[in-house]
Scaffold this motif. Structure first.
Motif, mmCIF file in Angstrom:
data_model
loop_
_atom_site.group_PDB
_atom_site.id
_atom_site.type_symbol
_atom_site.label_atom_id
_atom_site.label_comp_id
_atom_site.label_asym_id
_atom_site.label_seq_id
_atom_site.Cartn_x
_atom_site.Cartn_y
_atom_site.Cartn_z
ATOM 1 N N UNK A 1 1.321 -0.957 -0.089
ATOM 2 C CA UNK A 1 -0.143 0.333 0.094
ATOM 3 C C UNK A 1 0.803 1.287 0.224
ATOM 4 N N UNK A 2 2.187 0.840 0.921
ATOM 5 C CA UNK A 2 2.618 2.482 0.987
ATOM 6 C C UNK A 2 3.446 2.813 -0.643
ATOM 7 N N UNK A 3 3.790 2.212 -0.722
ATOM 8 C CA UNK A 3 4.617 1.716 -2.341
ATOM 9 C C UNK A 3 3.645 2.670 -3.556
ATOM 10 N N UNK A 4 2.748 1.823 -3.585
ATOM 11 C CA UNK A 4 1.401 2.425 -4.399
ATOM 12 C C UNK A 4 1.141 3.896 -3.967
ATOM 13 N N UNK A 5 0.863 3.703 -3.170
ATOM 14 C CA UNK A 5 0.309 5.303 -2.270
ATOM 15 C C UNK A 5 1.533 6.816 -3.011
ATOM 16 N N UNK A 6 2.559 6.359 -2.385
ATOM 17 C CA UNK A 6 3.887 6.897 -2.913
ATOM 18 C C UNK A 6 4.066 7.346 -4.389
ATOM 19 N N UNK A 7 3.720 6.207 -4.929
ATOM 20 C CA UNK A 7 4.135 6.190 -6.906
ATOM 21 C C UNK A 7 2.951 7.202 -6.458
ATOM 22 N N UNK A 8 1.696 7.285 -6.876
ATOM 23 C CA UNK A 8 0.205 8.089 -7.140
ATOM 24 C C UNK A 8 0.689 9.249 -6.353
ATOM 25 N N UNK A 9 0.775 9.947 -4.958
ATOM 26 C CA UNK A 9 1.679 10.843 -4.958
ATOM 27 C C UNK A 9 2.866 11.649 -6.068
ATOM 28 N N UNK A 10 3.691 10.868 -6.143
ATOM 29 C CA UNK A 10 4.793 11.484 -7.022
ATOM 30 C C UNK A 10 4.375 11.759 -8.010
ATOM 31 N N UNK A 11 3.211 11.139 -8.718
ATOM 32 C CA UNK A 11 2.657 11.183 -10.495
ATOM 33 C C UNK A 11 1.983 12.144 -9.997
ATOM 34 N N UNK A 12 2.017 12.888 -9.035
ATOM 35 C CA UNK A 12 0.431 14.472 -8.830
ATOM 36 C C UNK A 12 -0.351 14.125 -7.964
ATOM 37 N N UNK A 13 -0.611 14.766 -7.556
ATOM 38 C CA UNK A 13 -1.828 15.236 -6.377
ATOM 39 C C UNK A 13 -2.764 16.421 -7.086
ATOM 40 N N UNK A 14 -3.581 15.455 -8.229
ATOM 41 C CA UNK A 14 -4.333 16.326 -8.790
ATOM 42 C C UNK A 14 -5.072 17.928 -8.307
ATOM 43 N N UNK A 15 -5.856 17.247 -7.596
ATOM 44 C CA UNK A 15 -7.049 18.232 -6.413
ATOM 45 C C UNK A 15 -6.441 19.031 -5.254
ATOM 46 N N UNK A 16 -5.414 18.181 -4.346
ATOM 47 C CA UNK A 16 -4.572 19.214 -3.612
ATOM 48 C C UNK A 16 -3.661 19.801 -4.141
ATOM 49 N N UNK B 1 8.688 -2.687 -4.441
ATOM 50 C CA UNK B 1 7.849 -3.777 -4.067
ATOM 51 C C UNK B 1 8.086 -4.501 -3.816
ATOM 52 N N UNK B 2 7.779 -5.578 -5.205
ATOM 53 C CA UNK B 2 8.378 -7.243 -5.044
ATOM 54 C C UNK B 2 9.800 -7.356 -4.237
ATOM 55 N N UNK B 3 10.580 -6.799 -5.223
ATOM 56 C CA UNK B 3 11.844 -7.006 -4.247
ATOM 57 C C UNK B 3 11.929 -7.081 -2.540
ATOM 58 N N UNK B 4 11.129 -6.171 -2.032
ATOM 59 C CA UNK B 4 10.873 -5.673 -0.943
ATOM 60 C C UNK B 4 10.539 -7.412 -0.138
ATOM 61 N N UNK B 5 9.144 -7.333 -0.935
ATOM 62 C CA UNK B 5 8.353 -8.948 -0.480
ATOM 63 C C UNK B 5 9.679 -10.237 -0.483
#
Length: 306
Positions: free
Chosen positions: A235-250, A293-297
């Protein structure tokens, strides 16, 4: 060997995903009609349109255009911004530090607080503290980001005048957008840590550790958290990716000069080279984070690579 083949397989999947994204980004330009007409102002005459089409290479066969597009992407050349007449990648990198700062701060506080509260809720399951934490996390996921952002501005900027409502440059300007952006992730991480830890605490090896007289805190820290971390890292990996890709509304509400705001402005002005650069960059961040994330697994649970 199994670990290397696992990593190589994931890397190959990432390459395939990026090829698919490049096809979508490229052909999306042609879905709404003639790209030359779309990019130029409405009052452009036929001669200007033909000259622009020739300069951009739109008269060439589509497969040649796609090959040229991929070659440019691999060499870091996304073309020039139609609005600023500057390389699109330069504009993206100018906005990246602002988005990265907001993403890191938002994810840092939401992960730390969510991890602590989720652990407390799991240890004190079905207690009053657990109920209160669950209510808070439920509200955090139920409240829309734009509504929370506007509420924060009204209360802390307009009424109390404690914090600035927009801009970048001081730590105080970072507080409100990071709270608005991280509230949802804090709630999600809290609920995920709680659910994952409760499941792990019910395993047989945890009961064995308790039967040996090991303290509850030591059981949680040294035995349960390692296995409970696996879904949280995803979850953290995907959240960070979405945040780094740009938080449009905010970024729009708080006038934060990041990638999300750049994407919205480019879409409004039909600046397609910049839009393509932003979309490909966001996809690349998702692929890289998923790969990490897969490597961390593999290191958290070596059985996964099998």
């Amino acid at each position: 060997m199994k670990t290397l083949s696992f990593i190589a397989g994931r890397a190959l999947q990432g390459v395939v995903v990026m090829i698919g994204v490049s096809l979508i980004v490229f052909f999306a330009l042609f879905l709404t009609g003639d790209p030359a007409t779309l990019m130029l102002p409405p009052d452009a005459n036929r001669a200007e349109i033909e000259a622009f089409r020739q300069a951009m290479g739109f008269n060439d066969p589509v497969w040649i255009q796609y090959g040229r597009f991929v070659g440019g992407v691999l060499s870091g050349e996304f073309g020039k911004s139609l609005r600023f007449q500057r390389p699109a990648l330069d504009l993206l990198f100018e906005r990246l530090p602002a988005t990265a700062l907001l993403a890191c701060v938002s994810l840092a506080w939401s992960s730390l607080l969510g991890f602590v509260l989720g652990t407390i809720a799991a240890i004190r399951q079905n207690s009053g503290i657990d109920f209160a934490i669950r209510v808070i996390s439920l509200l955090g996921q139920a409240i829309p980001v734009f509504w929370l952002a506007l509420l924060l501005i009204i209360v802390f900027s307009l009424n109390l005048r404690w914090l600035p409502s927009s801009g970048i440059g001081t730590p105080w300007q970072l507080i409100l957008p990071s709270i608005a952006l991280g509230a949802y992730y804090f709630s999600a991480i809290t609920r995920l840590v709680r659910a994952s830890l409760i499941e792990v605490l019910g395993e047989n090896y945890i009961r064995t550790a308790r039967a040996k007289g090991i303290s509850s805190w030591r059981i949680v820290v040294h035995h349960a958290l390692r296995n409970a971390l696996i879904p949280v890292i995803t979850v953290q990996g995907m959240y960070f990716a979405s945040l780094l890709g740009g938080a449009l509304i905010t970024e729009i509400i708080f006038a934060w000069p990041g990638i999300g705001r750049l994407a919205v402005e480019s879409i409004q002005t039909k600046d397609f080279p910049v839009v393509q650069a932003v979309v490909l960059f966001a996809a690349f961040v998702f692929v890289v984070m998923n790969f990490l994330v897969d490597i961390a697994y593999v290191f958290l649970n070596p059985r996964i690579r099998l």
